[in-house]
Design a protein around this motif. Structure first.
Motif, PDB file in Angstrom:
ATOM      1  N   VAL A 272       0.859  -1.153   0.022  1.00  0.00           N
ATOM      2  CA  VAL A 272      -0.572   0.223   0.045  1.00  0.00           C
ATOM      3  C   VAL A 272       0.175   1.003   0.078  1.00  0.00           C
ATOM      4  N   PHE A 273       2.182   1.415   0.193  1.00  0.00           N
ATOM      5  CA  PHE A 273       2.451   2.459   0.840  1.00  0.00           C
ATOM      6  C   PHE A 273       2.990   2.876  -0.898  1.00  0.00           C
ATOM      7  N   PHE A 274       3.855   1.640  -1.363  1.00  0.00           N
ATOM      8  CA  PHE A 274       4.229   1.673  -2.788  1.00  0.00           C
ATOM      9  C   PHE A 274       3.663   2.280  -3.428  1.00  0.00           C
ATOM     10  N   VAL A 275       1.909   1.839  -3.323  1.00  0.00           N
ATOM     11  CA  VAL A 275       0.944   2.550  -4.003  1.00  0.00           C
ATOM     12  C   VAL A 275       0.684   3.635  -4.016  1.00  0.00           C
ATOM     13  N   PHE A 276       1.088   4.159  -2.914  1.00  0.00           N
ATOM     14  CA  PHE A 276       0.383   5.758  -1.801  1.00  0.00           C
ATOM     15  C   PHE A 276       1.215   6.677  -2.705  1.00  0.00           C
TER      16      PHE A 276
END
Length: 406
Positions: A272-276
């Motif tokens: 989720v962090f990398f998508v954000f």
């Protein structure tokens, strides 16, 4: 209705991440670049911008970074941390000199002034602990002999942020000497206190956290980590440093149990962090600054590889391990964006934000590739240049150090 849209959007994100992860695993690649590209496609200026779930994804991204650093800290004891810091602080000094100076020089060449130079120096200096922790796990290198060297460089960088961030904050805000000094003193005191507690009272903390019930152990460890990370961030110390030190403080069966329980959560929220990160990058802002960002990325990728090679050589790691160390340190990420954001919000230089975004995007995609391929490419090139006699001698020397530095 809002709740339903949020669930649909967030469910679609998680499902898409799972499919991208399976695709990357089939070709034995890190899924991080695919996660970032997915964020670009559905972020600001992308194909289908998200709306309702953006705030939820933002919180999940913060938790992802915290869990990545917690899990990295669980791999080592407080004694390991102190020993590594004492042994490798020269590597931290070399790291700062080789990687901060190109950023400062680029800002001055672009005519952005001394404050922007200090900011861009930080952007190019700090590797992404989150990305590197994920890559090391994906490549199965957490137990390698060179991993403590990589960890030591990252920890020195993260601890340096406790000094650097308050200084930058004071500079971009135009704060006076007294206000800046007070902010710096609070940050250093908080970081030092957490480190002291982790080293001195780690066993007591482990006893307090310990539980035979997996549910209770998960809740206590997760709650303690997020609490310490939040307090650290409130005191202008990196939340990542706080989470890492919590992991360092836990040891023995508690660390092993927490590692097993938290691994699935780490993988979820890290994705989720990398998508954000990708969601908050407008693709239209990248082309105008792409060439200077690319040039800066290539220069500092080379300086990071040199840093890792030098640090691993100093630690007695074999040649292959030295190249793996350098390749693993290339990625930049969360800290670089935070640093650039401080300058952008203060209106220091309008072009600094897009340049930093393009720079980080290039290296966060390139980083997993250099981590995987720097060593085999360097080995192949050096083998071709060596004579049979020299090659034979180098193999004997490497064998005496250890099998591929593992």
């Amino acid at each position: 209705m809002h709740s339903a849209v949020l669930l649909i959007e967030f469910g679609s994100i998680i499902l898409g991440l799972g499919l991208l992860g399976r695709f990357a695993a089939r070709f034995r690649l890190s899924p991080i670049p695919l996660y970032l590209l997915a964020g670009l496609a559905f972020g600001e200026g992308g194909l289908l911008p998200l709306g309702a779930s953006e705030e939820f994804v933002s919180i999940g991204a913060e938790i992802g970074v915290i869990l990545l650093l917690l899990m990295l800290g669980l791999e080592y004891t407080a004694g390991d941390l102190v020993t590594n810091l004492k042994a490798h602080y020269p590597s931290g000094l070399v790291d700062g000199a080789l990687n901060a100076l190109p950023g400062a020089a680029a800002a001055l060449l672009l005519g952005w002034g001394p404050v922007a130079a200090v900011v861009l120096a930080g952007v190019t200096w700090i590797s992404s602990s989150g990305v590197i922790a994920k890559v090391l796990g994906d490549l199965g290198r957490v137990g390698n002999r060179e991993t403590p060297v990589i960890l030591s460089v990252l920890v020195l960088e993260d601890l340096a942020m406790a000094v650097y961030l308050p200084i930058v904050t004071a500079l971009v805000a135009g704060a006076g000497l007294l206000a800046g000094s007070l902010t710096l003193a609070i940050a250093l005191g908080a970081a030092g206190l957490v480190l002291f507690v982790a080293v001195r009272y780690g066993r007591l903390i482990s006893r307090f956290v310990s539980s035979d019930d997996p549910e209770k152990l998960l809740l206590v460890v997760l709650g303690l980590t997020i609490l310490v990370a939040g307090v650290a961030q409130q005191l202008q110390v990196s939340a990542a440093v706080g989470a890492f030190l919590v992991g360092i403080a836990l040891s023995g069966e508690v660390a092993e149990g927490a590692h097993t329980l938290l691994s699935p959560l780490r993988d979820l929220f890290a994705a989720v962090f990398f998508v954000f990160f990708g969601l908050h990058t407008d693709p239209a802002s990248i082309p105008p600054v792409l060439l200077p960002a690319l040039a800066l990325a290539l220069v500092t990728a080379a300086t990071k590889i040199a840093t890792g090679y030098w640090a691993a050589r100093r630690a007695g790691i074999s040649r292959k391990g030295r190249w793996r160390t350098g390749g693993a340190l290339v990625a930049r990420g969360e800290f670089s964006i935070v640093i650039a954001g401080l300058a952008v919000s203060a209106g220091i230089e309008p072009s600094l934000g897009p340049l930093a975004t393009a720079y980080v995007l290039i290296l966060v995609i390139l980083g997993p590739l250099t981590a995987r391929y720097t060593e085999p490419i360097a080995t192949r090139l050096t083998t071709r240049r060596e004579s049979p006699t020299t090659e034979s001698g180098s193999r004997v020397a490497e064998a005496s150090v250890g099998r591929d530095g593992v």
